[in-house]
Every structure is written in structure tokens, then in C-alpha cells.
Write a protein that holds these residues in place. Sequence first.
Motif, PDB file in Angstrom:
ATOM      1  N   SER A  99       0.869  -1.186   0.000  1.00 12.11           N
ATOM      2  CA  SER A  99       0.000   0.000   0.000  1.00 12.11           C
ATOM      3  C   SER A  99       0.899   1.227   0.000  1.00 12.11           C
ATOM      4  O   SER A  99       2.096   1.133   0.282  1.00 12.11           O
ATOM      5  N   SER A 100       0.312   2.371  -0.283  1.00 13.84           N
ATOM      6  CA  SER A 100       1.090   3.617  -0.277  1.00 13.84           C
ATOM      7  C   SER A 100       1.663   3.910   1.100  1.00 13.84           C
ATOM      8  O   SER A 100       2.781   4.408   1.217  1.00 13.84           O
ATOM      9  N   GLY A 101       0.886   3.584   2.134  1.00  7.57           N
ATOM     10  CA  GLY A 101       1.377   3.818   3.496  1.00  7.57           C
ATOM     11  C   GLY A 101       2.620   2.994   3.780  1.00  7.57           C
ATOM     12  O   GLY A 101       3.588   3.479   4.379  1.00  7.57           O
ATOM     13  N   ALA A 102       2.605   1.746   3.334  1.00  5.24           N
ATOM     14  CA  ALA A 102       3.764   0.869   3.541  1.00  5.24           C
ATOM     15  C   ALA A 102       4.955   1.355   2.719  1.00  5.24           C
ATOM     16  O   ALA A 102       6.100   1.299   3.182  1.00  5.24           O
ATOM     17  N   LEU A 103       4.683   1.854   1.516  1.00  5.80           N
ATOM     18  CA  LEU A 103       5.770   2.379   0.676  1.00  5.80           C
ATOM     19  C   LEU A 103       6.423   3.594   1.346  1.00  5.80           C
ATOM     20  O   LEU A 103       7.644   3.758   1.295  1.00  5.80           O
ATOM     21  N   LEU A 136       1.552   2.457  -8.159  1.00  3.23           N
ATOM     22  CA  LEU A 136       2.179   2.721  -9.461  1.00  3.23           C
ATOM     23  C   LEU A 136       2.412   4.223  -9.651  1.00  3.23           C
ATOM     24  O   LEU A 136       3.468   4.640 -10.118  1.00  3.23           O
ATOM     25  N   CYS A 137       1.427   5.030  -9.249  1.00  2.00           N
ATOM     26  CA  CYS A 137       1.589   6.475  -9.404  1.00  2.00           C
ATOM     27  C   CYS A 137       2.641   7.038  -8.455  1.00  2.00           C
ATOM     28  O   CYS A 137       3.232   8.074  -8.712  1.00  2.00           O
ATOM     29  N   ASP A 138       2.903   6.328  -7.358  1.00  2.00           N
ATOM     30  CA  ASP A 138       3.960   6.740  -6.420  1.00  2.00           C
ATOM     31  C   ASP A 138       5.357   6.426  -6.953  1.00  2.00           C
ATOM     32  O   ASP A 138       6.354   6.761  -6.312  1.00  2.00           O
ATOM     33  N   GLY A 139       5.447   5.703  -8.075  1.00  2.00           N
ATOM     34  CA  GLY A 139       6.758   5.514  -8.691  1.00  2.00           C
ATOM     35  C   GLY A 139       7.440   4.182  -8.434  1.00  2.00           C
ATOM     36  O   GLY A 139       8.648   4.055  -8.640  1.00  2.00           O
ATOM     37  N   ILE A 140       6.677   3.164  -8.002  1.00  2.00           N
ATOM     38  CA  ILE A 140       7.300   1.844  -7.872  1.00  2.00           C
ATOM     39  C   ILE A 140       7.766   1.346  -9.246  1.00  2.00           C
ATOM     40  O   ILE A 140       7.257   1.763 -10.282  1.00  2.00           O
ATOM     41  N   VAL A 141       8.741   0.449  -9.215  1.00  2.00           N
ATOM     42  CA  VAL A 141       9.315  -0.058 -10.473  1.00  2.00           C
ATOM     43  C   VAL A 141       8.409  -1.150 -11.055  1.00  2.00           C
ATOM     44  O   VAL A 141       8.167  -1.204 -12.257  1.00  2.00           O
TER      45      VAL A 141
END
Length: 448
Positions: A99-103, A136-141
Amino acid sequence: MVVRGRRVVFDRGVRPASLHIRDGAIFKIGEWDEIEPGERLFDAGDCAILPGVVDLHAHINEPGRSEWEGFSTATRAAAAGGITTLVDTPLNSIPPTVSSGALLKKTDAARDNVWIDVGFHGGIVPGNADDLSKLLCDGIVGLKCFLCDSGVEEFSGVSLAQLSAAIERVADLDPWVLVHAESPAILDAARATIKKQDSWTYDEYLRSRPDEAECAAIEGLIRIAERSRARIHVVHLSSAKALPLIATAKAKQISITVETCPHYLTFNAEAIADGATELKCAPPIRDAANREALWKGLDDGVIDFIASDHSPCLPELKSNRDFSQAWGGISSLQCSLAAVWTEARRRGFGLSDVMRWMCQRPSEIGRLAAKGTLEPGKDADLICFAPDETFTLASEDIFHRHKLTPYCGRRMFGVVEQTFLRGRLIYDRGSWANEPQGQIVRVASRPS
Ligand SMILES: [Zn+2]
């Protein structure tokens, strides 16, 4: 600044050249003697100059399991091994990166602690389909998942149907989807044929994870790749029996890519002693004929690239020497380049081949556009590498958090003398820069 050498490794071969660097990037490739008076020069002498290795698959385990490995120790070891970019997998940290929080927690743990550039994969698990587009929008590969049990309870596997549905949800974002490909049904059936509950020999472990489990899972993935728009990637291919399936799919322009790992290219089942659990990984290391077929797969381009799958744990989790109980995962980050080069040169491959498998192709497939080759416009991430020098990996020279690795005590070819990250010398013959200078790498998600 200029870095020059007699053996600079490009995709079209090795030649003398000078690399002209400004603001952390290469802006010109010149002839070897094309140096302006007064320019700062680093001469690599007889060393080969390669782009820094791009490792798209490493388990750093921080936060939450940092007693297994962490960003600082892993990336220092990586720098010493010639890696300048690595991508951390969504497990085995707690929380896993689903999740975004975990990222955000991942990013906080890594920031200011990474000696090389680091990116992140997100995870697909049952129930997190709503989180994927934001990741994906946060920039993960990429997005990674398991088709079988992952080994940790907080990162459950998904069925092919769940995977397919998850991909549909984010198809517009052109995701790169990485899959641990072993069929759970075939693994269960194989395991049931082994009567013992524990105290497995290597042969019993090998029989519990047969080639067919990989082949069946990959067939399912090819079907998904055929009808979805997603780019599907098979992580750590062990079974060469799957190569014809993959070759056929690629010939049909189906979007599927494959990586294998240094351990599958180095070791073979016949030589693994019962109790040598430092070599336990999943899928397992198979026989010598299989290993040679994997080398052929690389040569043919059916296998796209090599990733370390560095997956350390507390040494106690392997100390019972029992292949049924020991933690599965091989620690190799620091020596992955030397291990691959040692086996590659033995088979007549050159530095350009290794550069393609460990730098260029991973940067292309992972869409790390600034990385992976020595070209104008790319980040000046490069290493000075003595390909004909040998070393024996000694415990005191291993910089991973833990020393346990099957490469300890092995004599290997290829010594990393210097590592440059965006033009700055970060590692020089056993010593590092004063502070970590790595950055967090993000990949822009483009609607397709
Ligand atoms: Zn892995």
C-alpha cells in the motif's frame, strides 16, 4: 571530470575511451586521449570500465525484519560488488510494500541510509487491488506477487484468476508485473509423495519442487500476458524445461520477460551436500545439465537478464541443516557480478555479454532510463573492474548484515576496484565515501 580506460565496455564491444562527466551524468564519450588541459582525470589503467550493475531483485527486509538485512549494510555491500542501482522487493519487510502507506515507511527507512540508488517494487496480495494504482503512481518499479506460498504470512500468494483481475484494474497504467512462478497444486502433490515430515536431504527438497511446478505456472502466466496488456516477468527462473515455452511465447510477440540468478548459473544439485542449507532457495538449484541449458537460454536471449535475488535471513534460520525446515533464500548481493563473470568467462562469454545481462537489459525492462549503459545523457554510474584478477571471498570481507553465503571461501574472477555513483567515487578498494549518497529511484507511470 573525466574517467578513462583502455577497456570501456559498450554494448557493441570493448574499446579505449574517455567518459566526460558533468552534473553527475555522462555528456560525451571521447577518444582515450581526448582530455582538455586542466581537466580532472581518473585513469582506470588496465581495469575495464562498466556501467554499474542494475539489480532488479533484492530483499532488504527493512523495516520490520532489519535483523535479517537493512538498507545501509545491503547497499554498502552492493557498492563493493559493483552494483549502483537495486530494486527492493515488497517482502520480507513488515509491513510488506502493498500500500502507499507501507511504501512511505519503506522510503523513510531507506532515505539517508542508501549508499547506491534504490527503487521499490510494490506487491499484489489478495485484497489490495484498490492500492495498486496509487502504488504505481507513487513511482514503484514493478508489482510483484507469488503464485504459491511466499514463506511469510503477511504476504499471501494469489491465484492466476486473482492476478488476472488485479492486472485488469491497473491495465491503463502499463504495469510491469513480476511473478514467483511455481504452481501451488503441483508443489502440494509433490510434497505429499515425500513421506518424511522433516530431516530432508537435498534430493528430497528437490523432489518437493519439481520442474513441472515452474512450467505449469509459466504456462498460466503466458495465457494472462496474451490477453492482458500487462508486461509479465518471471522472477528467478530455475527450470530450463520452461525455456521452450517462453521462447514460443516471445516468438508470438507475447509480452513476457525472464530473469535467472547467479546461484542457478553457478551451483548444481549433484554437488550440494545434505545439510548445506545455505544453498536452499525456491525454486531449487537443479542439476548441471539444467545449469548449462540456462546459460544457453541467456546466450539465445530467451532469458533477458540476471538479478541477484539476494535473500538473507538470520543465520539461525538455516542452522538446523534440515532442507525441510531451513529458511529458503540465498545471500549474494556483494558477489553477484564476480560470480556471474567467473562462470561466464569459463564458458567463453565476454564483458559485453555480462554488461548486457546485468546492466543494460535490466535498466531497459525496469524502465530505469538513466541507468544501465555508458552513453551521453545517462547517469555516470560506473565501475572499474579487474576482470582477470581473482580473489577468495573471506568472511571478514563480506559486508552484508550476516556472513552466511554459499560463496564464502570460493575463488572468483573479477575485482571491483572503484564504484562511481552519478560521477562521485563512492567505493575505492575497501573504503567508502564518508556518507551515503544514494537516492530513491522512481519510475514514472505512463498511461498507455
Ligand atoms: Zn526473491
